[in-house]
Write a protein that holds these residues in place. Structure first.
Motif, PDB file in Angstrom:
ATOM      1  N   THR A   6      29.643 -55.182 -16.621  1.00 49.66           N
ATOM      2  CA  THR A   6      29.430 -56.509 -17.193  1.00 49.66           C
ATOM      3  C   THR A   6      28.321 -56.511 -18.235  1.00 49.66           C
ATOM      4  N   GLU A   7      27.436 -55.515 -18.205  1.00 52.74           N
ATOM      5  CA  GLU A   7      26.436 -55.420 -19.275  1.00 52.74           C
ATOM      6  C   GLU A   7      27.097 -55.331 -20.649  1.00 52.74           C
ATOM      7  N   SER A   8      28.274 -54.715 -20.702  1.00 52.82           N
ATOM      8  CA  SER A   8      28.980 -54.572 -21.980  1.00 52.82           C
ATOM      9  C   SER A   8      29.480 -55.904 -22.510  1.00 52.82           C
ATOM     10  N   LEU A   9      29.488 -56.934 -21.644  1.00 55.76           N
ATOM     11  CA  LEU A   9      29.995 -58.253 -22.021  1.00 55.76           C
ATOM     12  C   LEU A   9      28.886 -59.244 -22.360  1.00 55.76           C
ATOM     13  N   LEU A  57      33.956 -49.208 -33.734  1.00 56.34           N
ATOM     14  CA  LEU A  57      33.583 -47.875 -33.295  1.00 56.34           C
ATOM     15  C   LEU A  57      32.963 -47.092 -34.447  1.00 56.34           C
ATOM     16  N   THR A  58      31.993 -46.259 -34.122  1.00 51.14           N
ATOM     17  CA  THR A  58      31.458 -45.342 -35.118  1.00 51.14           C
ATOM     18  C   THR A  58      32.467 -44.210 -35.347  1.00 51.14           C
ATOM     19  N   ALA A  59      32.265 -43.444 -36.386  1.00 54.33           N
ATOM     20  CA  ALA A  59      33.141 -42.298 -36.649  1.00 54.33           C
ATOM     21  C   ALA A  59      33.118 -41.321 -35.472  1.00 54.33           C
ATOM     22  N   GLU A  60      31.939 -41.146 -34.861  1.00 58.55           N
ATOM     23  CA  GLU A  60      31.824 -40.227 -33.720  1.00 58.55           C
ATOM     24  C   GLU A  60      32.582 -40.761 -32.508  1.00 58.55           C
ATOM     25  N   GLN A  61      32.491 -42.062 -32.251  1.00 58.91           N
ATOM     26  CA  GLN A  61      33.208 -42.650 -31.114  1.00 58.91           C
ATOM     27  C   GLN A  61      34.715 -42.562 -31.321  1.00 58.91           C
ATOM     28  N   SER A  80      41.849 -52.393 -34.427  1.00 54.04           N
ATOM     29  CA  SER A  80      41.852 -53.363 -35.516  1.00 54.04           C
ATOM     30  C   SER A  80      41.631 -52.636 -36.837  1.00 54.04           C
ATOM     31  N   ALA A  81      41.707 -53.367 -37.938  1.00 52.45           N
ATOM     32  CA  ALA A  81      41.512 -52.759 -39.255  1.00 52.45           C
ATOM     33  C   ALA A  81      40.120 -52.156 -39.409  1.00 52.45           C
ATOM     34  N   ASP A  82      39.130 -52.741 -38.718  1.00 52.47           N
ATOM     35  CA  ASP A  82      37.762 -52.207 -38.808  1.00 52.47           C
ATOM     36  C   ASP A  82      37.391 -51.360 -37.583  1.00 52.47           C
ATOM     37  N   ASN A  83      38.428 -50.816 -36.923  1.00 51.53           N
ATOM     38  CA  ASN A  83      38.257 -49.838 -35.841  1.00 51.53           C
ATOM     39  C   ASN A  83      37.552 -50.389 -34.606  1.00 51.53           C
ATOM     40  N   ARG A  84      37.802 -51.625 -34.289  1.00 56.27           N
ATOM     41  CA  ARG A  84      37.493 -52.157 -32.966  1.00 56.27           C
ATOM     42  C   ARG A  84      38.691 -51.866 -32.057  1.00 56.27           C
ATOM     43  N   PRO A 104      36.200 -43.124 -20.794  1.00 52.62           N
ATOM     44  CA  PRO A 104      34.799 -42.872 -20.411  1.00 52.62           C
ATOM     45  C   PRO A 104      33.966 -42.325 -21.570  1.00 52.62           C
ATOM     46  N   GLN A 105      34.642 -41.762 -22.590  1.00 57.86           N
ATOM     47  CA  GLN A 105      33.924 -41.259 -23.765  1.00 57.86           C
ATOM     48  C   GLN A 105      33.187 -42.376 -24.506  1.00 57.86           C
ATOM     49  N   LEU A 106      33.583 -43.616 -24.253  1.00 63.34           N
ATOM     50  CA  LEU A 106      33.024 -44.749 -25.002  1.00 63.34           C
ATOM     51  C   LEU A 106      31.955 -45.505 -24.211  1.00 63.34           C
ATOM     52  N   ALA A 107      31.366 -44.860 -23.221  1.00 64.55           N
ATOM     53  CA  ALA A 107      30.281 -45.493 -22.461  1.00 64.55           C
ATOM     54  C   ALA A 107      29.204 -45.991 -23.423  1.00 64.55           C
ATOM     55  N   GLY A 108      28.782 -47.221 -23.202  1.00 62.46           N
ATOM     56  CA  GLY A 108      27.766 -47.821 -24.060  1.00 62.46           C
ATOM     57  C   GLY A 108      28.319 -48.745 -25.126  1.00 62.46           C
ATOM     58  N   VAL A 109      29.638 -48.706 -25.368  1.00 64.54           N
ATOM     59  CA  VAL A 109      30.248 -49.631 -26.334  1.00 64.54           C
ATOM     60  C   VAL A 109      30.140 -51.056 -25.795  1.00 64.54           C
ATOM     61  N   ARG A 110      29.912 -52.004 -26.680  1.00 61.85           N
ATOM     62  CA  ARG A 110      29.775 -53.411 -26.300  1.00 61.85           C
ATOM     63  C   ARG A 110      30.999 -54.201 -26.756  1.00 61.85           C
TER      64      ARG A 110
END
Length: 472
Positions: free
Chosen positions: A10-13, A279-283, A308-312, A351-357
Motif C-alpha cells: 500500500t505504500e506504492s499507493l 518507467l525508467t529505461a532501466e525498469q 501507455s505511450a509514456d511507458n506507464r 518483482p523487478q519493479l519493486a519501488g515503483v509508485r
C-alpha cells in the motif's frame, strides 16, 4: 494479506489520485453547452460515449444531409469510455471462446466482421486525425498455471479447426519471456493483429471533435429524462428542453434504459485499475516488454495490463464488484481494498519493479449482460434502436453496435442484421436478492476454480449449460 505485506504494497499507493489517468489530462476539451428550449432533428443519439459518438459520426458519413443531435448527461467520454484499459479488440463476441460457444455457425462471419470493424476504427483515427496513441500491437493471453496453458493449447487447436488461427501464435515460457518477462508466466497465446492499444479518453474526445466538424449538434450536461411517442416521431425530455426527432439511438449502456423493459438485461459490475508512474529505461529493460502488446492472464478472475505511450503500466481487473440492487453510483468508483489487492498482485507479477509508485487508481461500471457481448433491438415501432451489454470489450465493438443501430433504424436488411447474434437477446437477470446471490456464488466458485486447477463445481457447470458461464 499479511499486515507486513499490506504496508509494503500500500505504500506504492500513497500518492495515487482516485481519478482515471486517461481523464486527468489538461488537454481535455471544454464541454458543449446544455440544451435549453426545443430542438428538432432527424436522428437523436442519447449518450456521449463510444456507442453514441460512433453512431452520430457514422450517421453523418452515411448521409451528410441527415440532421443529427447528440445529448450527453455529463461530458463526452466521462464514463466507461474514459475509464477502461485502452484495449481495442476486433472481437465482437467478448473473445473467440465465448463466440464459439454461443454462435459456432456464425463464428467465421463474426470474426470477419470484427476484423473489418477494427480496420475501420484505425482508418477513422487516421481520416479524422485523432491523436489517441493508436498502436496495433496485438495481445497475449498469458498462462500463469499449468491448466491455463493446456486450455490455451485447446483454444488454439479449436481456432485452427475453424480456420481462425492465422495471425495467432502459441508461445512457451521462454518464447513469452522474450516479449515480456515475469517469473509467473508459463506461456501464452499471441493474437498479433486483432487488438490495438489506444488512449481511450483521447479517442472519445477525437470522435466528439469529428462529430462537431461533420455538423452534429452536441449538448452536454443534458441528461435525457423521458422518452415518448410524438406523432410520427419521438420526443425526449431534458431538464431545460425537449428534442423532437424521427429516430432515436439509445447509447446509454450501463445506465438505466429509457426503454424500461430493457433494464433487466444489464447489470453494473464495477472494475478497477491502477496506473504506475512512467518507467525508467532501466525498469523497462528489467521486464523486457519490447513489443508493447497488451497482456491478460487466463484466470477466471483475470488481470489485464499494458503500457501507455509514456511507458506507464496500467494494471486492472481481478475484482468484479456487483453492488446489491444494481445501482450505478459515484461512491462505487473508488475502492481502496481492491487497489491494495491489485498492488500486491502487480509486484508478484513484476518483482523487478519493486519501488515503483502508482499515480492513479480508479474504477467504473461495466454494462454486463448474461451472454457477455452486446445485444441489439428496436422499440416504439422501429423508431428507437438500442445496443447494450458489451461487458468490458466495447472499445472496439461499440463501433459495430453503432452500425447495427443505424441499420435497424433504416429498416434495411444487412449482413449485420441477419446475424443470430443481432436477432436474439440474452437471458435477463433475476430481481434482487436473487441477482446479488447468484453473482456472489459465481464469484466464489470462480475463485475456487482458479485455486483448484480450473476444475468447475456444480454451480459453474450449471451456469455453463444455461449459457451463463461468467468470468471477471
Amino acid at each position: 494479506m499479511a499486515p507486513g505485506a499490506m504496508t509494503r504494497f500500500t505504500e506504492s499507493l500513497a500518492d495515487a489520485k482516485p481519478v482515471s489517468f486517461w481523464l486527468d489530462d489538461p488537454g481535455r476539451p471544454a464541454p458543449e453547452p446544455a440544451l435549453t428550449g426545443d430542438e428538432r432533428c432527424d436522428l437523436l443519439v442519447v449518450g456521449g460515449g463510444y456507442s453514441g459518438l460512433w453512431t452520430a459520426l457514422i450517421a453523418k458519413e452515411r448521409d451528410p444531409r441527415r440532421d443529427v443531435v447528440l445529448v450527453e448527461g455529463r461530458e463526452a467520454g466521462w464514463a466507461a469510455s474514459g475509464r477502461n484499459g485502452g484495449f481495442c479488440a476486433a472481437s465482437l463476441t467478448h473473445g473467440i471462446a465465448n463466440g464459439l460457444s454461443r454462435w459456432p455457425g456464425e463464428i467465421e462471419k463474426l470474426e470477419e466482421l470484427g476484423a473489418r470493424n477494427l480496420d475501420e476504427i484505425e482508418a477513422a483515427v487516421k481520416r479524422y486525425s485523432i491523436d489517441c496513441d493508436f498502436e496495433r500491437t496485438g495481445e497475449i493471453d498469458v498462462a500463469t498455471e499449468p491448466h491455463q496453458m493446456a486450455e490455451l493449447r485447446e483454444m488454439y487447436a479449436e481456432m485452427a479447426e475453424h480456420g481462425l488461427a492465422d495471425g495467432s501464435e502459441l508461445l512457451d515460457a521462454d518464447a513469452l519471456r522474450e516479449h515480456v518477462d515475469s517469473p509467473t508466466f508459463l506461456g501464452g497465446l499471441w493474437d498479433r493483429e486483432g487488438v490495438a492499444m489506444l488512449h481511450p479518453a483521447k479517442l472519445a474526445w477525437g470522435l466528439k471533435r469529428a462529430c462537431l466538424e461533420q455538423g452534429v449538434r452536441i449538448y452536454e450536461h443534458t441528461p435525457a429524462l423521458e422518452l415518448a411517442a410524438a406523432g410520427a416521431g419521438m420526443a425526449i425530455r431534458t431538464p431545460y428542453g425537449r428534442v423532437f426527432t424521427r429516430h432515436v439511438a439509445l447509447a446509454t449502456n450501463v445506465f438505466p434504459s429509457l426503454v424500461k423493459r430493457l433494464r433487466p438485461y444489464t447489470v453494473p459490475v464495477y472494475d478497477y485499475a491502477l496506473m504506475t508512474e512512467p518507467l525508467t529505461a532501466e525498469q523497462l529493460a528489467a521486464i523486457g516488454w519490447k513489443n508493447r502488446q497488451g497482456l491478460g492472464d487466463s484466470a477466471n478472475q483475470f488481470h489485464y495490463f499494458r503500457l501507455s505511450a509514456d511507458n506507464r503500466i496500467l494494471w486492472g481487473g481481478y475484482d468484479a464488484i456487483y453492488p446489491f440492487g444494481g445501482k450505478v453510483r459515484a461512491e462505487y468508483d473508488d475502492r481502496p481494498e481492491t487497489y491494495a489487492k491489485l498492488a500486491e498482485h502487480f509486484f508478484t507479477c513484476f518483482p523487478q519493479l519493486a519501488g515503483v509508485r502508482f499515480t492513479h487508481a480508479w474504477g467504473g461500471a461495466i454494462d454486463t449482460c448474461s451472454r457477455f457481448s452486446a445485444f441489439f433491438g428496436t422499440a416504439h415501432k422501429g423508431r428507437v434502436a438500442y445496443a447494450a451489454g458489451y461487458t468490458g470489450l466495447g472499445v472496439g465493438a461499440s463501433r459495430f453496435g453503432a452500425d447495427v443501430m443505424l441499420d435497424l433504424l433504416s429498416g434495411e436488411r444487412t449482413e449485420r442484421t441477419d446475424l443470430e447474434m443481432v436477432r436474439t437477446k440474452p437471458l435477463p437477470f433475476p430481481p434482487e436478492p436473487f441477482a446479488w446471490t447468484g453473482v456472489a456464488l459465481t464469484k466464489w466458485s470462480l475463485a475456487r476454480s482458479d485455486a483448484n486447477g480450473g476444475r468447475r463445481n456444480l454451480w459453474l457447470k450449471t451456469m455453463d449449460k444455461l449459457g451463463l458461464g461468467f468470468d471477471s
